[in-house]
Motif scaffolding. Structure first.
Motif: not given
Length: 284
Positions: A218, A221-222, A226
């Motif tokens: 987590e 996220t970008s 990702r």
């Protein structure tokens, strides 16, 4: 005496029929059938190899658990600070990640050397190539099973144990089935090109840092960063067995990716095995 001689000649002709050149599909089918019929033999063989591994050891497989515990709890003290994670949750996350990642790495490394290490058996008796790979997979599953009580204990004491936890069992079976054609392909390529086993070791070491084992997925996220996670097949394999131990169900995409890996590897290894099986003995 003559009757015995005729029976022996008939057996020889039958064996020659099975391995005669030009009958590649039949040879591959016989190999798979022989592996299936000797399943019990490979289970006993894998168990015996583990017994020999711990021969004259006082604690035996407890050393496997102790090694995992030492790494997990040692790294958890530092990792929880670096990644700003709850220490209890991080221990559960790291335990599952390390246990299953070790299974992935050992499985591929040992499979790459499978046919080379069994050259004597292959050259002196009628044996199943698929059976050799199956035996290695079974042995590695048994070795990994030493750490499963630790996994369940950590899941329970960290409050993550739930009905979802049992999902890791079918997930592990699915991953083992997926590894079977992958391992066979790796073993064949390595038998022909000996540098392959070193390349696999290097790639797995590289992927160790790019797979969310000791760092939370987590945290990225970008996009496109990702994609480093989403396109990593070992991430999806890991999630199928790690998510249940953390008290949640794996995502559908994890199963889809695993099924895709299995389908592609099965088709690829079928073509390679049928085409090059008869040449394997000359590569060893």
């Amino acid at each position: 005496m003559k009757k015995n001689s005729k029976n022996f000649n008939r057996m020889i002709r039958k064996d020659i029929y099975f391995v005669r050149p030009g009958n590649d599909k039949h040879m591959a089918a016989v190999d798979a059938t022989l592996a299936y019929k000797n399943t019990t033999l490979y289970i006993k063989r894998a168990w015996k190899e583990i017994e020999l591994k711990y021969s004259r050891s006082v604690f035996g497989p407890l050393w496997e658990i102790a090694t995992t515990v030492a790494f997990v709890f040692g790294f958890a003290l530092l990792g929880s600070i670096i990644f700003n994670e709850n220490r209890t949750e991080y221990v559960a996350y790291l335990t599952a990640g390390i246990i299953f990642w070790q299974f992935f790495v050992v499985n591929l490394n040992e499979s790459s050397n499978a046919f080379i290490a069994n050259t004597g058996e292959i050259n002196t008796q009628s044996t199943s190539y698929i059976g050799i790979i199956f035996g290695i997979l079974l042995r590695n599953l048994m070795v990994m099973a030493h750490n499963l009580p630790l996994l369940l204990a950590v899941s329970y004491f960290t409050g993550n144990f739930s009905w979802y936890t049992i999902l890791f069992i079918p997930g592990l079976i699915a991953i083992a089935v997926t590894f079977l054609p992958i391992n066979l392909f790796v073993a064949m390529v390595t038998a022909r090109y000996r540098d392959t086993k070193y390349a696999i070791s290097m790639v797995m070491q590289f992927l160790f840092y790019f797979t969310p084992i000791f760092w939370p997925s987590e945290s990225i996220t970008s996009y496109p960063e990702r994609l480093l996670i989403e396109l990593n097949p070992f991430y999806h394999m890991l999630e199928i067995v790690r998510a249940p131990s953390l008290g949640r169900a794996p995502e559908i995409i994890n199963y889809i990716v695993l099924f895709g890996i299995f389908s592609i590897s099965l088709v690829l290894v079928s073509l390679v095995f049928i085409t090059f099986r008869k040449r394997l003995v000359y590569w060893l």
